[in-house]
Design an enzyme around this catalytic site. Structure first.
Site, PDB file in Angstrom:
ATOM      1  N   GLY B  57       0.868  -1.177   0.000  1.00  0.00           N
ATOM      2  CA  GLY B  57       0.000   0.000   0.000  1.00  0.00           C
ATOM      3  C   GLY B  57       0.897   1.216   0.000  1.00  0.00           C
ATOM      4  O   GLY B  57       2.038   1.160   0.446  1.00  0.00           O
ATOM      5  N   THR B  58       0.363   2.333  -0.495  1.00  0.00           N
ATOM      6  CA  THR B  58       1.284   3.437  -0.730  1.00  0.00           C
ATOM      7  C   THR B  58       1.060   4.687   0.120  1.00  0.00           C
ATOM      8  O   THR B  58       1.505   4.717   1.246  1.00  0.00           O
ATOM      9  CB  THR B  58       1.350   3.748  -2.217  1.00  0.00           C
ATOM     10  OG1 THR B  58       0.024   3.745  -2.735  1.00  0.00           O
ATOM     11  CG2 THR B  58       2.142   2.689  -2.940  1.00  0.00           C
ATOM     12  N   THR B  59       0.369   5.720  -0.369  1.00  0.00           N
ATOM     13  CA  THR B  59       0.493   7.023   0.282  1.00  0.00           C
ATOM     14  C   THR B  59      -0.656   7.362   1.244  1.00  0.00           C
ATOM     15  O   THR B  59      -1.829   7.191   0.914  1.00  0.00           O
ATOM     16  CB  THR B  59       0.579   8.129  -0.788  1.00  0.00           C
ATOM     17  OG1 THR B  59       1.554   7.721  -1.731  1.00  0.00           O
ATOM     18  CG2 THR B  59       0.972   9.450  -0.172  1.00  0.00           C
ATOM     19  N   LYS B  90      -6.897   1.908   3.006  1.00  0.00           N
ATOM     20  CA  LYS B  90      -5.744   1.923   3.906  1.00  0.00           C
ATOM     21  C   LYS B  90      -5.931   2.852   5.092  1.00  0.00           C
ATOM     22  O   LYS B  90      -5.018   3.069   5.874  1.00  0.00           O
ATOM     23  CB  LYS B  90      -4.498   2.335   3.110  1.00  0.00           C
ATOM     24  CG  LYS B  90      -4.124   1.307   2.064  1.00  0.00           C
ATOM     25  CD  LYS B  90      -3.004   1.763   1.183  1.00  0.00           C
ATOM     26  CE  LYS B  90      -3.524   2.718   0.128  1.00  0.00           C
ATOM     27  NZ  LYS B  90      -2.502   3.042  -0.885  1.00  0.00           N
ATOM     28  N   ALA B 232       3.448   4.341  -7.832  1.00  0.00           N
ATOM     29  CA  ALA B 232       2.766   3.413  -6.935  1.00  0.00           C
ATOM     30  C   ALA B 232       1.561   4.038  -6.242  1.00  0.00           C
ATOM     31  O   ALA B 232       0.837   3.365  -5.530  1.00  0.00           O
ATOM     32  CB  ALA B 232       3.734   2.888  -5.889  1.00  0.00           C
TER      33      ALA B 232
END
Lengths: 285, 285
Positions: B57-59, B90, B232
């Site tokens: 998972g990213t930002t 997320k 991403a």
């Protein structure tokens, strides 16, 4: 080699049961009652910090009578059991029935096999459903017997006397206010003299199926409780600290004035806690 | 130690459930069933880094505003150069007054969040009171610390914790590193692969007198900027109606912005970007 006296198994069980019953009967009663929107728990309990009624999981709550340290231990075990199941499976897989069974197994084993004394507790586990027909309740006694709760159940001390009063007034699918007042009236008639219980002497909570949150358990305290009972918020002169906005979940505030009468002299701290919960009515026998 | 695999089927309560003194669910798990802890498993020695086979998972961005805090995350999970999922979530409620967003290995992150949510609820049920905001932040630090072994093999989990502090009436942000280091951040912060760009964006956009809505717009702008420069991080997907998850925590508790509200916000941001693709320009002097 000395021969020990023979004591028949019947006698051992009888003695143990008598011992447990005696301990439980020292405590004040707690009532569990089904009403139209959920399940009501009412107990006489002057302490704000030491609960007889607690949340176990989203839809499940716990009520107990008897010895505080023992039912507190079982309560924590129940929370762990429920949280463990919910974590490993899913929140929906945590059921009151499974918990009642677990308590029954545990209490049954402690009663019949335990090397020490039997637990002096009586428990109720209740689970609120989507509709009134789905509500479930179980009573678990000190020896591990489980019974279904139909309508209402009284635990502890003067359960028989309170049950008799409640039987005459109980009706199915009544409103919260009605059942609460009936329960408080019944709890006050546990001895020779009828007493009027004030909001300060009561611990009240509901599993409310109409609550929008996942967790349906809610304590009713302060002004909200007084309102339901139709009495003045601080009718008995006991200042209520902060008395929460709407009386919800107002348990954080520790009450300072109640413990004064508990005797802590004999070093039996847990006994003192029990006496406090019983409002010091039990003279040591 | 007894085998714990059969905890649910044996009936009764294992001794660990009756042991007093632990109010933390993860501490309880560590004793009772360590395999269930996210960091409790050992990876095979000598295995190649698991980084490219586990979705990431990213930002995540977080912004405080007077009376609350906002937490937002994009919706992309990547696996190497592939997009593993385009609508992953997320950002989660940790309890009524806090939220947690997680960057890093998605599977472990979701598991960590589940355990963290349960940790807070468990404490509340056992102790009868909620943890302080700092207490919650510290608990999360301990849980991340337990994951260090996995992090060393490429399975890092980096959370961002945002809470409304009921004592001060302010929103607070806490960031973490893989070793469980805990740092309180001020005004705004971001973690994850696109965080560098999001932080640069937030630096220019942030104003101390933001309303919750201003903060939401700033978060969408910052995530857009992150998606612009980091492969991403996913931008808003208007065709599929996939928008970032935006949650605000105030005195009224945790609230996730519904899609209807977000679609207007996102549409506004996109319309403005059609004119000025790089987004709002902050004054030079």
């Amino acid at each position: 080699m000395t021969t020990p006296f023979y004591v028949s198994p019947e006698q051992i069980m009888k003695d143990r049961a008598e011992y447990a019953r005696k301990g439980i009967s020292r405590g004040r009663s707690v009532a569990v009652i089904f009403y139209d929107k959920g399940i009501l728990f009412v107990g006489e309990n002057p302490s704000r910090a030491l609960h007889k009624i607690s949340e176990i999981y989203d839809r499940i709550a716990f009520a107990a009578a008897g010895r505080y340290n023992e039912y507190e231990q079982l309560r924590i075990a129940g929370v762990r059991h429920a949280d463990m199941r919910g974590y490993v499976y899913d929140r929906r897989d945590v059921t009151g029935r499974a918990l009642a069974n677990t308590y029954a197994q545990a209490l049954g084993t402690m009663f019949s096999e335990g090397a020490g004394k039997p637990y002096e507790v009586e428990l109720a586990v209740a689970e609120v459903g989507e509709k009134a027909a789905d509500d479930q309740g179980y009573r678990v006694t000190f020896d591990g017997q489980v019974t279904d709760i139909r309508g209402f159940q009284v635990l502890g001390g003067a359960a028989d006397a309170v049950t008799q009063v409640l039987e005459s007034s109980f009706e199915e699918n009544a409103a919260l206010e009605t059942v609460l007042n009936a329960a408080v009236d019944a709890l006050g008639r546990d001895g020779t003299e009828p007493r009027t219980l004030t909001p300060n002497q009561l611990e009240v909570a509901v599993l409310d199926r109409t609550r929008s949150r996942v967790r349906k358990f809610r304590r009713i305290t302060g002004p909200a409780l007084a309102g339901l009972l139709g009495v003045d918020a601080d009718g008995d002169g006991n200042g209520k600290g902060k008395g929460g906005k709407d009386g919800e979940d107002g348990d954080g505030a520790a009450k300072q004035d109640a413990p004064a009468e508990a005797e802590l002299g004999d070093g039996d701290v847990l006994g003192a806690v029990d006496d406090l919960l019983d409002e010091g009515d039990s003279s040591e026998s | 130690m007894e085998s714990n695999a059969d905890w649910g089927s044996r009936g009764g309560l294992p001794q660990a459930f009756l042991t007093p003194g632990i109010s933390s669910f993860s501490e309880f798990l560590k004793d009772f069933a360590p395999d269930y802890l996210p960091g409790g498993r050992t990876l095979p020695a000598g295995a190649a880094s698991a980084k490219d086979i586990a979705p990431h998972g990213t930002t995540i961005v977080s912004i405080t505003f007077p009376g609350g805090v906002l937490l937002a995350g994009d919706r992309r999970a990547t696996m190497g150069s592939m997009i593993a999922q385009r609508d992953i979530e997320k950002v989660f409620p940790a309890d009524e007054f806090s939220a947690v967003g997680i960057a890093g290995t998605a599977g472990l992150a979701v598991e960590t969040v589940r355990l963290f949510q349960l940790e807070l609820e468990h404490y509340e049920k056992i102790e009868g009171v909620t943890l302080s905001t700092d207490g919650k932040a510290n608990r999360l630090a301990t849980m991340i610390r337990g994951n260090l072994g996995m992090a060393m093999q490429g399975l890092a989990v980096v959370p961002l914790f945002a809470g409304y502090d009921e004592e001060t009436g302010q929103g607070r942000i806490f960031s973490y590193d893989v070793t469980g280091g805990l740092y309180e951040e001020h005004d705004h912060y971001s973690v994850g692969s696109g965080s560098v760009f999001a932080r640069g964006s937030l630096k220019k956009l942030f104003r101390p007198d933001f309303t919750a809505e201003d903060a939401a717009i700033a978060a969408v702008q910052a995530l857009y900027d992150a998606a612009d420069d980091d492969s991403a991080t996913g931008g808003p997907d208007l065709f599929r109606k996939i928008y970032p998850v935006v949650a605000v925590v105030t005195a009224d508790g945790y609230r996730r912005l519904p899609d209807e509200e977000l679609s207007t916000l996102v549409a506004g941001v996109m319309d403005a970007r059609r004119e000025v693709p790089d987004g709002p320009r902050s004054p030079l002097r």
